[in-house]
Write a protein that holds these residues in place. Sequence first.
Motif, PDB file in Angstrom:
ATOM      1  N   GLN A  14       0.447  -1.278   0.032  1.00  0.00           N
ATOM      2  CA  GLN A  14       0.083  -0.486  -0.114  1.00  0.00           C
ATOM      3  C   GLN A  14       1.192   1.025   0.023  1.00  0.00           C
ATOM      4  O   GLN A  14       0.957   1.991  -0.198  1.00  0.00           O
ATOM      5  CB  GLN A  14      -0.950  -0.378   1.340  1.00  0.00           C
ATOM      6  CG  GLN A  14      -2.562  -0.954   1.112  1.00  0.00           C
ATOM      7  CD  GLN A  14      -3.461  -0.961   2.314  1.00  0.00           C
ATOM      8  OE1 GLN A  14      -3.072  -0.888   3.482  1.00  0.00           O
ATOM      9  NE2 GLN A  14      -4.414  -1.479   2.028  1.00  0.00           N
ATOM     10  N   ARG A  83      -7.475   6.327  -1.290  1.00  0.00           N
ATOM     11  CA  ARG A  83      -8.177   4.780  -0.956  1.00  0.00           C
ATOM     12  C   ARG A  83      -8.513   4.868  -1.768  1.00  0.00           C
ATOM     13  O   ARG A  83      -8.847   3.292  -1.899  1.00  0.00           O
ATOM     14  CB  ARG A  83      -8.684   6.008   0.318  1.00  0.00           C
ATOM     15  CG  ARG A  83      -8.135   6.108   1.530  1.00  0.00           C
ATOM     16  CD  ARG A  83      -8.927   6.324   3.296  1.00  0.00           C
ATOM     17  NE  ARG A  83     -10.331   7.493   3.348  1.00  0.00           N
ATOM     18  CZ  ARG A  83      -9.859   8.536   2.505  1.00  0.00           C
ATOM     19  NH1 ARG A  83      -8.917   9.424   3.405  1.00  0.00           N
ATOM     20  NH2 ARG A  83     -10.903   9.494   2.343  1.00  0.00           N
ATOM     21  N   ALA A  84      -9.010   5.174  -2.312  1.00  0.00           N
ATOM     22  CA  ALA A  84     -10.305   4.155  -3.239  1.00  0.00           C
ATOM     23  C   ALA A  84      -9.101   3.322  -4.930  1.00  0.00           C
ATOM     24  O   ALA A  84     -10.148   2.034  -4.766  1.00  0.00           O
ATOM     25  CB  ALA A  84     -11.006   5.208  -4.285  1.00  0.00           C
ATOM     26  N   ARG A  87      -8.494   0.306  -1.988  1.00  0.00           N
ATOM     27  CA  ARG A  87      -9.479  -0.999  -2.818  1.00  0.00           C
ATOM     28  C   ARG A  87     -10.068  -1.367  -4.231  1.00  0.00           C
ATOM     29  O   ARG A  87     -10.250  -2.296  -4.298  1.00  0.00           O
ATOM     30  CB  ARG A  87     -10.676   0.247  -2.619  1.00  0.00           C
ATOM     31  CG  ARG A  87     -10.967   0.234  -1.194  1.00  0.00           C
ATOM     32  CD  ARG A  87     -12.490   1.237  -0.397  1.00  0.00           C
ATOM     33  NE  ARG A  87     -13.734   0.540  -0.622  1.00  0.00           N
ATOM     34  CZ  ARG A  87     -14.205   0.651  -1.316  1.00  0.00           C
ATOM     35  NH1 ARG A  87     -14.949   2.462  -0.691  1.00  0.00           N
ATOM     36  NH2 ARG A  87     -15.335   0.492  -1.210  1.00  0.00           N
ATOM     37  N   LEU A  88      -9.510  -0.792  -4.955  1.00  0.00           N
ATOM     38  CA  LEU A  88      -9.663  -1.340  -6.725  1.00  0.00           C
ATOM     39  C   LEU A  88      -8.280  -2.432  -6.328  1.00  0.00           C
ATOM     40  O   LEU A  88      -8.772  -3.027  -7.141  1.00  0.00           O
ATOM     41  CB  LEU A  88      -9.241   0.033  -8.173  1.00  0.00           C
ATOM     42  CG  LEU A  88     -10.811   0.847  -7.982  1.00  0.00           C
ATOM     43  CD1 LEU A  88     -10.549   1.998  -8.945  1.00  0.00           C
ATOM     44  CD2 LEU A  88     -11.981   0.176  -8.376  1.00  0.00           C
ATOM     45  N   ASP A  90      -7.204  -3.619  -4.695  1.00  0.00           N
ATOM     46  CA  ASP A  90      -7.927  -5.527  -3.797  1.00  0.00           C
ATOM     47  C   ASP A  90      -8.242  -6.341  -4.360  1.00  0.00           C
ATOM     48  O   ASP A  90      -8.662  -6.795  -3.897  1.00  0.00           O
ATOM     49  CB  ASP A  90      -8.315  -5.022  -2.337  1.00  0.00           C
ATOM     50  CG  ASP A  90      -6.465  -4.389  -1.605  1.00  0.00           C
ATOM     51  OD1 ASP A  90      -5.496  -4.277  -1.908  1.00  0.00           O
ATOM     52  OD2 ASP A  90      -6.624  -3.703  -0.158  1.00  0.00           O
ATOM     53  N   CYS A  91      -9.678  -5.892  -5.011  1.00  0.00           N
ATOM     54  CA  CYS A  91     -10.585  -5.958  -5.513  1.00  0.00           C
ATOM     55  C   CYS A  91     -11.195  -6.076  -6.916  1.00  0.00           C
ATOM     56  O   CYS A  91     -11.728  -7.347  -7.316  1.00  0.00           O
ATOM     57  CB  CYS A  91     -12.004  -5.421  -5.208  1.00  0.00           C
ATOM     58  SG  CYS A  91     -12.130  -4.095  -6.392  1.00  0.00           S
ATOM     59  N   ALA A 103     -16.998  -4.169  -3.242  1.00  0.00           N
ATOM     60  CA  ALA A 103     -15.978  -3.057  -2.873  1.00  0.00           C
ATOM     61  C   ALA A 103     -16.077  -2.347  -4.402  1.00  0.00           C
ATOM     62  O   ALA A 103     -15.984  -1.124  -4.269  1.00  0.00           O
ATOM     63  CB  ALA A 103     -14.125  -3.637  -3.178  1.00  0.00           C
ATOM     64  N   PRO A 130     -12.276  -9.493  -2.116  1.00  0.00           N
ATOM     65  CA  PRO A 130     -13.463  -9.654  -1.157  1.00  0.00           C
ATOM     66  C   PRO A 130     -14.477 -10.096  -1.550  1.00  0.00           C
ATOM     67  O   PRO A 130     -14.836 -10.276  -3.051  1.00  0.00           O
ATOM     68  CB  PRO A 130     -13.840  -8.142  -0.813  1.00  0.00           C
ATOM     69  CG  PRO A 130     -13.314  -7.368  -2.089  1.00  0.00           C
ATOM     70  CD  PRO A 130     -12.550  -8.175  -2.668  1.00  0.00           C
ATOM     71  N   PRO A 139     -16.093   3.093  -4.871  1.00  0.00           N
ATOM     72  CA  PRO A 139     -14.874   3.495  -4.183  1.00  0.00           C
ATOM     73  C   PRO A 139     -14.226   5.565  -4.478  1.00  0.00           C
ATOM     74  O   PRO A 139     -13.254   5.439  -3.634  1.00  0.00           O
ATOM     75  CB  PRO A 139     -13.148   2.992  -4.816  1.00  0.00           C
ATOM     76  CG  PRO A 139     -14.670   1.843  -5.516  1.00  0.00           C
ATOM     77  CD  PRO A 139     -15.510   1.702  -5.287  1.00  0.00           C
TER      78      PRO A 139
END
Length: 152
Positions: A14, A83-84, A87-88, A90-91, A103, A130, A139
């Motif tokens: 990250q 942050r978005a 998330r992208l 990770d998903c 997500a 997820p 996100p």
Amino acid sequence: MSYMESITVAGDRQSTVVEALRCYATARRERRPVLPDLVAIAGRSGLAAPAMVALGSVFELTEGCLGRSLATGGPGRLSRDERAMLRLLDCADMADPASGSAAVPHGLPGVLIWAIRSARRLWPGARPAPPRATGATCPFDTIALSTPNEGR
């Protein structure tokens, strides 16, 4: 290189993504080539250069889908876009990314899905996707991703 900032986020991956996004945004604002700085980050992070090249493509495609530049945070503070983006990344390996997940409830354009999957494949230790759920938020908050030609 005019961009150097140490960033502490939850986890090395990250931190590297946020550093790369801030580097990307700075280079774009200054109208400089982005890839040399991203490749330098890859070297410092122990990643292969193609992983950062792919990540740069994800940033550029996301901006194209959003129709705006990605915003960055400051020292010790992540922007909503940072942050978005985390998330992208990770998903993106969800089973049916076009129809959505917890997500990214509205799904993603195909070109962005493939760019994110490519970047993840080049990145060691990417987390599994997820589970799908309803009632989640985008996100990028109220700004939904669209295909580059929609609404223009």
